[in-house]
Design an enzyme around this catalytic site. Structure first.
Site, PDB file in Angstrom:
ATOM      1  N   TYR A 183       0.697  -1.378   0.242  1.00 26.01           N
ATOM      2  CA  TYR A 183      -0.014  -0.110   0.462  1.00 26.01           C
ATOM      3  C   TYR A 183       0.866   1.453   0.030  1.00 26.01           C
ATOM      4  CZ  TYR A 183      -3.345   3.813   1.669  1.00 26.01           C
ATOM      5  OH  TYR A 183      -3.660   4.581   1.815  1.00 26.01           O
ATOM      6  N   LYS A 194       1.209   4.194  -3.076  1.00 25.72           N
ATOM      7  CA  LYS A 194       1.196   5.270  -2.336  1.00 25.72           C
ATOM      8  C   LYS A 194       1.705   6.121  -2.413  1.00 25.72           C
ATOM      9  CE  LYS A 194      -2.650   7.414  -0.904  1.00 25.72           C
ATOM     10  NZ  LYS A 194      -3.763   7.505  -1.363  1.00 25.72           N
TER      11      LYS A 194
END
Length: 388
Positions: free
Chosen positions: A146, A150
């Site tokens: 993640y 990002k």
């Protein structure tokens, strides 16, 4: 600020997206929500919902038509078992962001505010009062997919700043807001998980140093920051925020577990006295992830903790908001957890009975896992790195 323009919020049916939509609508904006999930609350008047997926360019293209500003909130893989679904994380966070940027350029959208995260610079190292001059954490050092995706998405958003719009109306202006962990009444990602651990009797210990500090942001402060950032992208504000990233929080560094003490005690439970080292909990999280990797395809259970969650909650990292305050005019309001406690109590939560058998079972599993983690801690670092 005149907000009588059209905005699109990707991921708009989530907790923060919906709150942002309501505030924008109250200020006169015409709001469209794009989300894979149906709204769980009634939409305010003049707020339009489009069911769609940022992974599908045609659906994104339809959503941005006649839009002046996009708030790109949609993401996947922030916490829990979601963090272990690498393919979906990549598709939503990276490909989805590329689709949004492409659609903005092709359909004349002049402003885009991207909801980013502290994680783009943080990967388990201590950071005290860091600022936007910090470099991105090298991609290979991110402890979870993640955070890595990002970072890639934020880089793409900021790089797209100044891209000429195909309709000849000007250029795309972009900025990114690096948010702390969100809280507030009705938050549905983190707080219910914390409360479930409390109620099942699993929350029996804390970890990390007592003086370790992290940050949170109340949902309404984050809404305020997004509106100010969108305004600062405008010509009236001389595109002041264009091409820039900003750290956003309540501006009150606090020990992670002390932050939740009012919630624990407000629901009638005792706050844990046992404190364990971060290293031990990290190894436990590693083992839990390995177990999930093996049996996840058959039983997609919710991990007690992931390695990234251990770092985010047990290692000091907080940031200066001087840039957001001086350039955006951001002044966070002070909040506490009283309204959160009231929200949970109004829905029947609070201490009523003894800890469940499930809680005791999970504690037994935890102790077994901890024993294995202690053994792992004696393995050579080279072997652990190959496992990770």
């Amino acid at each position: 600020m005149d907000l009588s323009f059209s905005v699109l919020i990707t991921g708009g049916c989530g907790y923060f997206g919906y709150r942002l939509a309501c505030t924008l609508q109250e200020k006169g904006a015409r709001v469209t929500l794009l989300d894979t999930a149906l709204p769980v609350q009634d939409l305010p008047k003049n707020v339009i919902f489009l069911q769609g997926d940022v992974r599908d360019y045609a659906q994104v293209e339809r959503a941005v038509t006649n839009v002046d500003c996009v708030f790109h909130i949609a993401s996947y893989g922030m916490s829990g078992r979601e963090q272990l679904n690498w393919q979906l994380i990549e598709a939503v966070n990276v490909q989805g962001t590329q689709n949004v940027l492409k659609a903005c350029v092709e359909h004349g959208v002049s402003r885009l505010v991207y909801t980013s995260t502290f994680n783009v610079v943080f990967g388990g190292q201590e950071i005290e009062n860091g600022d936007e001059s910090l470099p991105y954490l090298p991609l290979h050092l991110h402890p979870d997919h993640y955070s890595r995706t990002k970072s890639l998405a934020e880089m793409a958003v900021l790089k797209a700043n100044g891209t000429v719009l195909q309709d000849g109306s000007g250029v795309l202006r972009t900025c990114a807001l690096r948010s702390a962990g969100i809280y507030g009444p009705g938050e549905q990602r983190h707080l219910p998980r914390v409360v479930s651990y409390i109620e099942k009797g699993i929350f029996r210990f804390v970890y990390g140093k007592p003086n370790s500090l992290v940050e949170f942001v109340h949902v309404d402060n984050l809404v305020l920051a997004h509106i100010l950032a969108a305004e600062a992208l405008s010509a009236e504000k001389h595109h002041l925020s264009a091409g820039k990233a900003y750290f956003i929080s309540d501006g009150q560094p606090v020990n992670n577990f002390e932050f939740f003490r009012p919630l624990v005690e407000g629901l009638g439970y005792s706050f844990p006295k046992l404190r364990l080292p971060v290293t031990l909990i990290y190894y436990i999280a590693f083992l839990i992830e390995m177990i999930h990797y093996v049996i996840g395809p058959f039983y997609n259970f919710q991990p007690l903790l992931t390695r990234t969650e251990v770092y985010k909650t047990g290692v000091t990292h907080y940031f200066s908001m001087a840039k957001a305050m001086s350039e955006l005019g951001y002044k966070p309001h002070k909040y506490d957890l009283d309204e959160v406690v009231h929200w949970f109590k109004s829905r029947g939560h609070g201490r009523k009975v003894q800890s469940s058998g499930f809680g005791q079972f999970m504690l037994n599993v935890l102790f077994v896992t901890a024993f294995a983690a202690i053994i792992l801690s004696f393995l050579p670092v080279s072997i652990l790195l190959t496992l990770l």
